[in-house]
Write a protein that holds these residues in place. Structure first.
Motif, PDB file in Angstrom:
ATOM      1  N   ARG A   1     -75.419 -35.247 -62.891  1.00  0.00           N
ATOM      2  CA  ARG A   1     -75.484 -36.099 -61.770  1.00  0.00           C
ATOM      3  C   ARG A   1     -75.880 -37.487 -62.408  1.00  0.00           C
ATOM      4  NH1 ARG A   1     -74.153 -34.112 -56.687  1.00  0.00           N
ATOM      5  NH2 ARG A   1     -75.421 -35.395 -55.569  1.00  0.00           N
ATOM      6  N   ALA A   2     -77.159 -37.306 -62.810  1.00  0.00           N
ATOM      7  CA  ALA A   2     -77.973 -38.505 -63.344  1.00  0.00           C
ATOM      8  C   ALA A   2     -77.110 -39.324 -64.541  1.00  0.00           C
ATOM      9  CB  ALA A   2     -79.271 -38.136 -63.814  1.00  0.00           C
ATOM     10  N   ARG A   3     -76.487 -38.549 -65.237  1.00  0.00           N
ATOM     11  CA  ARG A   3     -75.714 -39.322 -66.370  1.00  0.00           C
ATOM     12  C   ARG A   3     -74.549 -40.071 -65.834  1.00  0.00           C
ATOM     13  NH1 ARG A   3     -75.145 -35.078 -69.084  1.00  0.00           N
ATOM     14  NH2 ARG A   3     -73.129 -34.320 -68.567  1.00  0.00           N
ATOM     15  N   ILE A   4     -73.858 -39.471 -64.780  1.00  0.00           N
ATOM     16  CA  ILE A   4     -72.884 -40.175 -64.108  1.00  0.00           C
ATOM     17  C   ILE A   4     -73.298 -41.657 -63.357  1.00  0.00           C
ATOM     18  CG2 ILE A   4     -71.214 -40.169 -62.143  1.00  0.00           C
ATOM     19  CD1 ILE A   4     -70.783 -37.101 -62.839  1.00  0.00           C
ATOM     20  N   ALA A   5     -74.304 -41.382 -62.717  1.00  0.00           N
ATOM     21  CA  ALA A   5     -74.778 -42.525 -62.071  1.00  0.00           C
ATOM     22  C   ALA A   5     -75.127 -43.517 -62.968  1.00  0.00           C
ATOM     23  CB  ALA A   5     -76.108 -42.204 -61.489  1.00  0.00           C
ATOM     24  N   ASN A   6     -76.107 -43.144 -64.190  1.00  0.00           N
ATOM     25  CA  ASN A   6     -76.305 -44.233 -65.188  1.00  0.00           C
ATOM     26  C   ASN A   6     -75.029 -44.835 -65.979  1.00  0.00           C
ATOM     27  OD1 ASN A   6     -79.289 -44.243 -65.043  1.00  0.00           O
ATOM     28  ND2 ASN A   6     -79.026 -42.121 -65.824  1.00  0.00           N
ATOM     29  N   ASP A   7     -73.984 -43.823 -66.252  1.00  0.00           N
ATOM     30  CA  ASP A   7     -72.684 -44.408 -66.803  1.00  0.00           C
ATOM     31  C   ASP A   7     -72.180 -45.614 -65.820  1.00  0.00           C
ATOM     32  OD1 ASP A   7     -73.029 -42.808 -68.870  1.00  0.00           O
ATOM     33  OD2 ASP A   7     -71.680 -41.613 -68.381  1.00  0.00           O
ATOM     34  N   VAL A   8     -72.322 -45.291 -64.454  1.00  0.00           N
ATOM     35  CA  VAL A   8     -71.683 -46.233 -63.598  1.00  0.00           C
ATOM     36  C   VAL A   8     -72.396 -47.571 -63.541  1.00  0.00           C
ATOM     37  CG1 VAL A   8     -71.067 -46.832 -61.198  1.00  0.00           C
ATOM     38  CG2 VAL A   8     -70.816 -44.327 -61.906  1.00  0.00           C
ATOM     39  N   MET A   9     -73.685 -47.482 -63.596  1.00  0.00           N
ATOM     40  CA  MET A   9     -74.523 -48.704 -63.434  1.00  0.00           C
ATOM     41  C   MET A   9     -74.395 -49.369 -64.861  1.00  0.00           C
ATOM     42  SD  MET A   9     -76.888 -50.775 -61.992  1.00  0.00           S
ATOM     43  CE  MET A   9     -77.766 -49.903 -60.727  1.00  0.00           C
TER      44      MET A   9
ATOM     45  N   LEU B   1     -64.140 -41.461 -65.397  1.00  0.00           N
ATOM     46  CA  LEU B   1     -65.218 -40.346 -65.516  1.00  0.00           C
ATOM     47  C   LEU B   1     -64.805 -38.821 -64.883  1.00  0.00           C
ATOM     48  CD1 LEU B   1     -68.226 -42.634 -64.018  1.00  0.00           C
ATOM     49  CD2 LEU B   1     -68.048 -41.924 -66.387  1.00  0.00           C
ATOM     50  N   ASN B   2     -63.647 -38.673 -64.868  1.00  0.00           N
ATOM     51  CA  ASN B   2     -62.867 -37.668 -63.960  1.00  0.00           C
ATOM     52  C   ASN B   2     -63.724 -36.982 -62.923  1.00  0.00           C
ATOM     53  OD1 ASN B   2     -61.131 -35.278 -64.293  1.00  0.00           O
ATOM     54  ND2 ASN B   2     -62.548 -34.347 -65.584  1.00  0.00           N
ATOM     55  N   ILE B   3     -64.024 -37.729 -62.035  1.00  0.00           N
ATOM     56  CA  ILE B   3     -64.878 -37.384 -60.845  1.00  0.00           C
ATOM     57  C   ILE B   3     -64.125 -38.247 -59.543  1.00  0.00           C
ATOM     58  CG2 ILE B   3     -66.388 -39.065 -61.099  1.00  0.00           C
ATOM     59  CD1 ILE B   3     -68.355 -37.245 -59.840  1.00  0.00           C
ATOM     60  N   SER B   4     -63.860 -37.572 -58.402  1.00  0.00           N
ATOM     61  CA  SER B   4     -63.244 -38.265 -57.166  1.00  0.00           C
ATOM     62  C   SER B   4     -64.031 -39.243 -56.976  1.00  0.00           C
ATOM     63  CB  SER B   4     -63.328 -37.239 -56.116  1.00  0.00           C
ATOM     64  OG  SER B   4     -64.677 -36.962 -55.735  1.00  0.00           O
ATOM     65  N   LYS B   5     -63.490 -40.457 -56.244  1.00  0.00           N
ATOM     66  CA  LYS B   5     -64.315 -41.666 -55.911  1.00  0.00           C
ATOM     67  C   LYS B   5     -65.321 -41.307 -54.813  1.00  0.00           C
ATOM     68  CE  LYS B   5     -62.012 -44.919 -53.439  1.00  0.00           C
ATOM     69  NZ  LYS B   5     -61.428 -46.084 -53.019  1.00  0.00           N
ATOM     70  N   PHE B   6     -65.020 -40.433 -54.062  1.00  0.00           N
ATOM     71  CA  PHE B   6     -65.827 -39.808 -52.907  1.00  0.00           C
ATOM     72  C   PHE B   6     -67.240 -39.417 -53.544  1.00  0.00           C
ATOM     73  CE2 PHE B   6     -67.962 -36.421 -50.677  1.00  0.00           C
ATOM     74  CZ  PHE B   6     -68.477 -37.134 -49.326  1.00  0.00           C
ATOM     75  N   HIS B   7     -67.170 -38.630 -54.532  1.00  0.00           N
ATOM     76  CA  HIS B   7     -68.456 -37.935 -55.207  1.00  0.00           C
ATOM     77  C   HIS B   7     -69.114 -38.937 -55.868  1.00  0.00           C
ATOM     78  CE1 HIS B   7     -66.630 -33.911 -54.069  1.00  0.00           C
ATOM     79  NE2 HIS B   7     -68.113 -33.443 -54.086  1.00  0.00           N
ATOM     80  N   LEU B   8     -68.146 -39.867 -56.698  1.00  0.00           N
ATOM     81  CA  LEU B   8     -68.996 -40.872 -57.362  1.00  0.00           C
ATOM     82  C   LEU B   8     -69.984 -41.982 -56.527  1.00  0.00           C
ATOM     83  CD1 LEU B   8     -68.709 -42.192 -60.199  1.00  0.00           C
ATOM     84  CD2 LEU B   8     -66.986 -43.682 -59.417  1.00  0.00           C
ATOM     85  N   HIS B   9     -69.293 -42.330 -55.326  1.00  0.00           N
ATOM     86  CA  HIS B   9     -70.403 -42.943 -54.397  1.00  0.00           C
ATOM     87  C   HIS B   9     -71.369 -42.345 -54.096  1.00  0.00           C
ATOM     88  CE1 HIS B   9     -67.952 -46.699 -53.796  1.00  0.00           C
ATOM     89  NE2 HIS B   9     -66.627 -45.973 -53.702  1.00  0.00           N
ATOM     90  N   ARG B  10     -71.256 -40.947 -53.644  1.00  0.00           N
ATOM     91  CA  ARG B  10     -72.425 -40.166 -52.833  1.00  0.00           C
ATOM     92  C   ARG B  10     -73.511 -39.964 -54.249  1.00  0.00           C
ATOM     93  NH1 ARG B  10     -71.469 -34.049 -51.100  1.00  0.00           N
ATOM     94  NH2 ARG B  10     -71.345 -33.773 -53.211  1.00  0.00           N
ATOM     95  N   ILE B  11     -72.836 -39.721 -55.486  1.00  0.00           N
ATOM     96  CA  ILE B  11     -73.839 -39.435 -56.650  1.00  0.00           C
ATOM     97  C   ILE B  11     -74.843 -40.716 -56.923  1.00  0.00           C
ATOM     98  CG2 ILE B  11     -74.256 -38.908 -59.289  1.00  0.00           C
ATOM     99  CD1 ILE B  11     -71.843 -37.029 -58.646  1.00  0.00           C
ATOM    100  N   PHE B  12     -74.018 -42.004 -56.798  1.00  0.00           N
ATOM    101  CA  PHE B  12     -74.514 -43.267 -57.175  1.00  0.00           C
ATOM    102  C   PHE B  12     -75.723 -43.407 -56.019  1.00  0.00           C
ATOM    103  CE2 PHE B  12     -75.023 -47.764 -57.112  1.00  0.00           C
ATOM    104  CZ  PHE B  12     -75.049 -47.943 -58.860  1.00  0.00           C
ATOM    105  N   LYS B  13     -75.354 -43.213 -54.927  1.00  0.00           N
ATOM    106  CA  LYS B  13     -76.177 -43.698 -53.728  1.00  0.00           C
ATOM    107  C   LYS B  13     -77.454 -42.843 -53.823  1.00  0.00           C
ATOM    108  CE  LYS B  13     -76.662 -45.156 -49.224  1.00  0.00           C
ATOM    109  NZ  LYS B  13     -75.716 -45.648 -47.701  1.00  0.00           N
ATOM    110  N   GLU B  14     -77.295 -41.617 -54.096  1.00  0.00           N
ATOM    111  CA  GLU B  14     -78.490 -40.567 -54.077  1.00  0.00           C
ATOM    112  C   GLU B  14     -79.534 -41.045 -55.381  1.00  0.00           C
ATOM    113  OE1 GLU B  14     -76.751 -36.707 -54.346  1.00  0.00           O
ATOM    114  OE2 GLU B  14     -76.233 -36.512 -52.352  1.00  0.00           O
ATOM    115  N   GLU B  15     -78.828 -41.487 -56.339  1.00  0.00           N
ATOM    116  CA  GLU B  15     -79.709 -41.773 -57.666  1.00  0.00           C
ATOM    117  C   GLU B  15     -80.289 -43.202 -57.410  1.00  0.00           C
ATOM    118  OE1 GLU B  15     -81.043 -41.428 -61.543  1.00  0.00           O
ATOM    119  OE2 GLU B  15     -80.549 -40.149 -60.169  1.00  0.00           O
ATOM    120  N   PHE B  16     -79.675 -44.162 -56.935  1.00  0.00           N
ATOM    121  CA  PHE B  16     -80.185 -45.621 -56.951  1.00  0.00           C
ATOM    122  C   PHE B  16     -80.606 -45.998 -55.265  1.00  0.00           C
ATOM    123  CE2 PHE B  16     -77.594 -45.805 -60.918  1.00  0.00           C
ATOM    124  CZ  PHE B  16     -78.679 -46.165 -61.528  1.00  0.00           C
TER     125      PHE B  16
END
Length: 292
Positions: free
Chosen positions: A9-17, A37-52
């Motif tokens: 999850r941290a790696r995905i959030a950092n990749d997005v940033m 990134l092979n992840i749903s847009k919903f989970h992408l948004h949720r992971i990013f917000k939890e990290e940042f």
């Protein structure tokens, strides 16, 4: 949460940033990014917000406006329309509205000196040391830095509470019995532009020998991009770093013949004031630049 899941999850959030920083001057498509990134847009948004602590669109807007604020000062021959395009805005009207909402003044007012008053108010909040420093004596060196991998803990806010984050990272270093490493800080937000309570500060341990056996792999990793940087060396006390950053952006950069890139700046500590009883530091500050 399992360690593998947390790291992913941290790696995905950092990749997005990192993606946002790289393509900030384009129309960033989150749908395409989620597919990549092979992840749903919903989970992408949720992971990013939890990290940042803020959503993807808020981050894109903040980074665009921070870049625009710098370009308005350093790019003397670019029009406001030019800078709007350079920071990914499709129209000057939307750019003007967003800029005024963020900085409480128009881009023209900012460019004509409003940035000094704005940043002075921020710097005064953190700088307890009222001594004047003659930064003009600092002669930066232009260096080509390699990609750097680091284990990190993210901290929201730019003040003395950063000490607690460094203490946690130091505990992790002791637990792993790491002997050779660099203490670094990545500035995802520019503290002279972003309200101090909203700044993303990242404390990093860059291990010199990747072959060292780590007992505790609970921390996520990130990659600081390679590039050309202006390196500023400074010795001082708590409160002096933000003064240096202000001088670098608002004095040195303007007359340097360079402009900064969207990549974040970072610091390498020889002595870390957040871990020193006397709150003194010895550090090198790296500003990403390109030739104009």
């Amino acid at each position: 949460m399992k360690k593998e899941t947390y790291e992913k999850r941290a790696r995905i959030a950092n990749d997005v940033m990192n993606y946002i920083y790289k393509y900030i001057d384009t129309n960033i498509n989150i749908d395409e990014l989620s597919v990549e990134l092979n992840i749903s847009k919903f989970h992408l948004h949720r992971i990013f917000k939890e990290e940042f602590g803020k959503n993807i669109y808020e981050s894109i807007k903040a980074i665009r406006l921070e870049k625009a604020a710098n370009l308005l000062i350093t790019n003397k021959y670019s029009t406001i329309t030019d800078i709007a395009k350079m920071t990914g805005y499709s129209s000057q009207t939307s750019f003007l509205r967003a800029f005024k909402e963020r900085f409480l003044m128009t881009p023209k007012m900012w460019k004509n000196g409003g940035y000094k008053e704005y940043s002075n108010k921020i710097v005064e909040k953190i700088s307890s040391n009222n001594e004047t420093i003659d930064f003009s004596k600092i002669e930066p060196s232009i260096v080509k830095m390699p990609e750097i991998k680091g284990y990190y803990i993210r901290h929201k806010g730019y003040d003395r509470t950063i000490k607690k984050t460094w203490q946690k990272l130091q505990t992790w270093i002791y637990t792993n019995d790491i002997k050779e490493y660099k203490q670094m800080a990545l500035h995802h937000d520019n503290p002279i532009i972003t309200p101090l309570e909203d700044c993303q500060y990242i404390a990093i341990a860059a291990i010199e020998n990747e072959q060292e056996y780590l007992k505790d792999l609970s921390l996520p990793t990130l990659i600081i991009p390679k590039g050309i940087y202006a390196k500023f060396s400074l010795t001082g006390k708590y409160g002096d770093v933000i003064k240096l950053i202000q001088w670098v952006y608002h004095t040195w950069l303007i007359d340097s013949g360079y402009e900064t890139t969207p990549s974040p700046s970072y610091t390498i500590y020889q002595k870390n004031h957040f871990l020193s009883l006397d709150e003194e530091f010895i550090l090198d500050y790296y500003l990403p630049i390109r030739y104009v």
